[in-house]
Design a protein around this motif. Structure first.
Motif, PDB file in Angstrom:
ATOM      1  N   ILE A  71      33.438  66.741  23.120  1.00 56.43           N
ATOM      2  CA  ILE A  71      33.304  65.513  22.324  1.00 56.43           C
ATOM      3  C   ILE A  71      34.245  65.545  21.132  1.00 56.43           C
ATOM      4  O   ILE A  71      34.941  64.557  20.836  1.00 56.43           O
ATOM      5  CB  ILE A  71      31.842  65.329  21.864  1.00 56.43           C
ATOM      6  CG1 ILE A  71      30.946  65.014  23.063  1.00 56.43           C
ATOM      7  CG2 ILE A  71      31.741  64.216  20.815  1.00 56.43           C
ATOM      8  CD1 ILE A  71      29.471  65.054  22.749  1.00 56.43           C
ATOM      9  N   LEU A  72      34.299  66.673  20.427  1.00 57.08           N
ATOM     10  CA  LEU A  72      35.173  66.790  19.255  1.00 57.08           C
ATOM     11  C   LEU A  72      36.636  66.666  19.652  1.00 57.08           C
ATOM     12  O   LEU A  72      37.439  66.083  18.913  1.00 57.08           O
ATOM     13  CB  LEU A  72      34.924  68.129  18.547  1.00 57.08           C
ATOM     14  CG  LEU A  72      33.571  68.264  17.849  1.00 57.08           C
ATOM     15  CD1 LEU A  72      33.370  69.692  17.335  1.00 57.08           C
ATOM     16  CD2 LEU A  72      33.454  67.269  16.697  1.00 57.08           C
ATOM     17  N   GLU A  73      36.975  67.207  20.819  1.00 59.52           N
ATOM     18  CA  GLU A  73      38.348  67.081  21.311  1.00 59.52           C
ATOM     19  C   GLU A  73      38.702  65.614  21.543  1.00 59.52           C
ATOM     20  O   GLU A  73      39.788  65.150  21.173  1.00 59.52           O
ATOM     21  CB  GLU A  73      38.494  67.870  22.617  1.00 59.52           C
ATOM     22  CG  GLU A  73      39.903  67.927  23.163  1.00 59.52           C
ATOM     23  CD  GLU A  73      40.733  69.029  22.530  1.00 59.52           C
ATOM     24  OE1 GLU A  73      41.960  68.950  22.667  1.00 59.52           O
ATOM     25  OE2 GLU A  73      40.168  69.937  21.898  1.00 59.52           O
ATOM     26  N   MET A  78      41.248  60.317  19.938  1.00 60.51           N
ATOM     27  CA  MET A  78      41.079  58.907  19.568  1.00 60.51           C
ATOM     28  C   MET A  78      41.616  58.642  18.168  1.00 60.51           C
ATOM     29  O   MET A  78      42.279  57.622  17.929  1.00 60.51           O
ATOM     30  CB  MET A  78      39.600  58.527  19.641  1.00 60.51           C
ATOM     31  CG  MET A  78      39.048  58.452  21.059  1.00 60.51           C
ATOM     32  SD  MET A  78      37.268  58.118  21.096  1.00 60.51           S
ATOM     33  CE  MET A  78      37.254  56.460  20.398  1.00 60.51           C
ATOM     34  N   ALA A  79      41.351  59.563  17.242  1.00 63.60           N
ATOM     35  CA  ALA A  79      41.835  59.379  15.870  1.00 63.60           C
ATOM     36  C   ALA A  79      43.355  59.403  15.817  1.00 63.60           C
ATOM     37  O   ALA A  79      43.987  58.633  15.087  1.00 63.60           O
ATOM     38  CB  ALA A  79      41.255  60.467  14.968  1.00 63.60           C
ATOM     39  N   THR A  87      44.478  65.062  12.521  1.00 64.21           N
ATOM     40  CA  THR A  87      43.139  65.558  12.825  1.00 64.21           C
ATOM     41  C   THR A  87      42.999  67.014  12.411  1.00 64.21           C
ATOM     42  O   THR A  87      43.919  67.625  11.893  1.00 64.21           O
ATOM     43  CB  THR A  87      42.857  65.423  14.328  1.00 64.21           C
ATOM     44  OG1 THR A  87      43.850  66.149  15.051  1.00 64.21           O
ATOM     45  CG2 THR A  87      42.902  63.970  14.744  1.00 64.21           C
ATOM     46  N   ARG A  88      41.800  67.551  12.638  1.00 60.95           N
ATOM     47  CA  ARG A  88      41.512  68.932  12.242  1.00 60.95           C
ATOM     48  C   ARG A  88      42.488  69.895  12.902  1.00 60.95           C
ATOM     49  O   ARG A  88      43.038  69.620  13.960  1.00 60.95           O
ATOM     50  CB  ARG A  88      40.076  69.323  12.618  1.00 60.95           C
ATOM     51  CG  ARG A  88      39.829  69.311  14.103  1.00 60.95           C
ATOM     52  CD  ARG A  88      38.456  69.874  14.428  1.00 60.95           C
ATOM     53  NE  ARG A  88      37.416  69.070  13.890  1.00 60.95           N
ATOM     54  CZ  ARG A  88      36.949  67.963  14.448  1.00 60.95           C
ATOM     55  NH1 ARG A  88      37.481  67.540  15.568  1.00 60.95           N
ATOM     56  NH2 ARG A  88      35.985  67.275  13.894  1.00 60.95           N
ATOM     57  N   LEU A 283      36.244  74.980  30.522  1.00 61.75           N
ATOM     58  CA  LEU A 283      37.385  75.218  29.644  1.00 61.75           C
ATOM     59  C   LEU A 283      37.740  73.954  28.865  1.00 61.75           C
ATOM     60  O   LEU A 283      37.595  72.839  29.362  1.00 61.75           O
ATOM     61  CB  LEU A 283      38.599  75.654  30.452  1.00 61.75           C
ATOM     62  CG  LEU A 283      38.648  77.100  30.943  1.00 61.75           C
ATOM     63  CD1 LEU A 283      39.924  77.314  31.749  1.00 61.75           C
ATOM     64  CD2 LEU A 283      38.578  78.087  29.792  1.00 61.75           C
ATOM     65  N   SER A 284      38.214  74.144  27.648  1.00 61.47           N
ATOM     66  CA  SER A 284      38.730  73.032  26.864  1.00 61.47           C
ATOM     67  C   SER A 284      40.063  72.586  27.459  1.00 61.47           C
ATOM     68  O   SER A 284      40.678  73.314  28.253  1.00 61.47           O
ATOM     69  CB  SER A 284      38.941  73.480  25.415  1.00 61.47           C
ATOM     70  OG  SER A 284      40.019  74.419  25.344  1.00 61.47           O
TER      71      SER A 284
END
Length: 308
Positions: A71-73, A78-79, A87-88, A283-284
């Motif tokens: 979700i954070l990815e 999107m940002a 982003t971070r 995996l991410s």
């Protein structure tokens, strides 16, 4: 559920401590603890349990972490696309035995990442540390080998840690020697050929069991034996002392291995190299990208990659 709560979970796992995570998030420890409790109540699960070693994910928590990271990815993507904001810092870690091909793939991953800020970690480390890093989520995946000698012990440990071994390719054992070594020019070498040359291996610390060795045939006696802790030192000894080590045979010309030669070793053994990962997590996208570069590099050296 809020995005910041998911970020909190990821940070607690990263640091293994609520206190340390709170400091890095610039919030108080009670506030962070309450945020976690509220999320657990909302989701109806227990994400963490406290141990003497710090905060440890439960089985449900491990699965939840996988979804949180995805979700954070997506929020980051999107940002970047719609808001045009920085982003971070992207985080990614790998732990591996001392393989140049694993380093080369990591270099390619970093080169492909176009953001101005990132924080990547590559740990060339001891076998037990690789397993521990992945099981505690300090690294997303680990790279090591199995063979008929160590497989039973390593697989038992992986099962206890809820990790899965994914085979990449099978390699015939080779010896790495300096290009000036007298053995260079032979189509293959035997153990008898190597008898009078210094044997180099990687130390395994307190887990210096034969089953955790990075080199096959670890129980053999060597008249001259030297243990080292890093690949650069090992290569220096190969060149300076006409020593040898036993490995997969996959070198990396791109990473200045031009002074080292791989010679086939005449033994009835094989090495199955692969990667480990928590069984309940996917995996991410960055992990998938790293594996892609890893496989490409291995194929470039003439090996056949397993398909899962």
């Amino acid at each position: 559920m809020q995005i910041k709560q998911l970020d909190y979970i990821v940070k607690i796992v990263e640091f293994g401590s609520i206190n340390v995570a709170a400091k890095h998030l610039f919030i108080t420890q009670p506030s962070l603890s309450n945020a976690v409790k509220e999320l657990e109540q909302e989701m109806g699960i227990k994400i963490f349990r406290r141990t003497q070693k710090g905060m440890v994910l439960t089985t449900e928590g491990t699965e939840f972490l996988s979804y949180a990271r995805q979700i954070l990815e997506q929020v980051d993507l999107m940002a970047e696309k719609y808001k045009g904001v920085q982003t971070r810092r992207r985080l990614f870690s790998v732990s591996a035995q001392h393989y140049a091909f694993a380093v080369h793939a990591f270099v390619q991953l970093i080169k492909s990442y176009e953001q101005n800020e990132y924080e990547f970690t590559f740990r060339e480390t001891q076998t037990n540390n690789i397993i521990e890093d992945v099981s505690t989520f300090q690294s997303e995946l680990g790279i090591l080998y199995l063979n008929t000698f160590n497989e039973k012990v390593i697989r038992k440990l992986l099962k206890e840690k809820q990790l899965v071994f994914h085979p990449l390719f099978t390699a015939q054992p080779h010896v790495f020697v300096s290009k000036k070594n007298p053995l260079v020019g032979k189509t293959s070498v035997t153990l008898a050929d190597l008898e009078n040359f210094p044997y180099l291996s990687f130390e395994q610390g307190q887990f210096n069991s034969f089953h955790f060795s990075e080199e096959i045939l670890s129980t053999l006696y060597h008249k001259k034996s030297i243990r080292v802790s890093d690949r650069a030192t090992l290569f220096n000894f190969l060149i300076g002392l006409d020593g040898y080590t036993i490995s997969s045979g996959v070198l990396s010309r791109e990473l200045n291995d031009e002074n080292i030669v791989a010679l086939p070793l005449e033994v009835d053994e094989t090495m199955e190299l692969g990667w480990i990962h928590p069984s309940q997590m996917s995996l991410s996208p960055m992990g998938e990208e790293y594996l892609r570069y890893l496989k490409e590099h291995i194929v470039d050296y003439g090996f056949t990659i397993y398909t899962e």
